[in-house]
Structure formats: structure tokens, C-alpha cells
Scaffold this motif. Structure first.
Motif, mmCIF file in Angstrom:
data_model
loop_
_atom_site.group_PDB
_atom_site.id
_atom_site.type_symbol
_atom_site.label_atom_id
_atom_site.label_comp_id
_atom_site.label_asym_id
_atom_site.label_seq_id
_atom_site.Cartn_x
_atom_site.Cartn_y
_atom_site.Cartn_z
ATOM 1 N N ASP A 154 0.803 -1.222 0.000
ATOM 2 C CA ASP A 154 0.000 0.000 0.000
ATOM 3 C C ASP A 154 0.836 1.273 0.000
ATOM 4 O O ASP A 154 0.304 2.363 0.137
ATOM 5 C CB ASP A 154 -0.947 0.008 1.209
ATOM 6 N N ASP A 196 2.710 4.295 -1.557
ATOM 7 C CA ASP A 196 2.588 5.081 -2.783
ATOM 8 C C ASP A 196 3.987 5.490 -3.250
ATOM 9 O O ASP A 196 4.556 6.466 -2.784
ATOM 10 C CB ASP A 196 1.719 6.306 -2.515
ATOM 11 N N ASP A 234 -3.968 6.697 -10.396
ATOM 12 C CA ASP A 234 -4.532 5.918 -9.290
ATOM 13 C C ASP A 234 -4.496 4.418 -9.554
ATOM 14 O O ASP A 234 -4.453 3.625 -8.614
ATOM 15 C CB ASP A 234 -5.958 6.366 -8.974
ATOM 16 N N ASN A 235 -4.495 3.994 -10.813
ATOM 17 C CA ASN A 235 -4.381 2.567 -11.130
ATOM 18 C C ASN A 235 -2.991 2.015 -10.836
ATOM 19 O O ASN A 235 -2.831 0.804 -10.660
ATOM 20 C CB ASN A 235 -4.688 2.309 -12.614
ATOM 21 N N ARG A 259 -3.256 -1.330 -5.618
ATOM 22 C CA ARG A 259 -4.109 -0.733 -6.663
ATOM 23 C C ARG A 259 -3.786 -1.334 -8.026
ATOM 24 O O ARG A 259 -4.688 -1.601 -8.822
ATOM 25 C CB ARG A 259 -3.935 0.775 -6.697
#
Length: 84
Positions: free
Chosen positions: A29, A31, A66-67, A73
Motif C-alpha cells: 500500500d 505510494d 490511481d491505477n 491498486r
């Protein structure tokens, strides 16, 4: 017809590849874009890996950050693309 790959296998393969790109351990998770670990050139490598490894096409409409922002994701994206 594509063979369905279990989510945990997709996640593991993506995490291994992304970790190799950024040369640091990441959680599913985290980023990596927000952390500045992936440049636009490396992002293209990630898209190419996903297309070749999972036998799918990443369309222009799919290129929403965001994908691709986290391994989880990206796993969801791959599973959605290969499900249909």
C-alpha cells in the motif's frame, strides 16, 4: 482465453518487480509515486511489464495514476483487466 491468476500471485509478482525498480523494500500500500521513487520513464517500464507479464493491453483511458500508485491498486487493475 486468459488463465485467471490468483490475486496473491499477481500481487507478489508486481511487488517483486516494483521493488526491483526502486531498489528498496515496499509494502503493497506504499505510494511509490508520492515518495518520488518512480519517474515517468520508470512508470513506462511498469506499464510495459504489466502488459507483457499479464497479457493485457493498457489503454490510454487506463493510464490514470490511481491505477498504478500502489502495488495493491495495480493488482486490482490487473485483476479487473484480466477478468473480462
Amino acid at each position: 482465453m486468459q488463465t485467471e491468476v490468483p490475486a496473491e500471485d499477481v500481487r507478489a509478482q508486481l511487488l517483486e518487480f516494483v521493488t526491483s525498480l526502486v531498489s528498496t523494500e515496499l509494502g503493497p500500500d506504499e505510494d511509490y509515486f508520492a515518495q518520488g521513487l518512480i519517474s515517468s520513464l520508470v512508470a513506462l517500464e511498469l506499464v510495459t511489464f504489466v502488459e507483457h507479464r499479464f497479457g493485457l493491453t493498457v489503454d490510454v483511458a487506463d493510464l490514470d495514476l490511481d491505477n498504478f500508485r500502489t502495488v495493491n491498486r495495480l493488482t486490482g487493475f490487473v485483476l479487473a483487466k484480466t477478468a473480462g
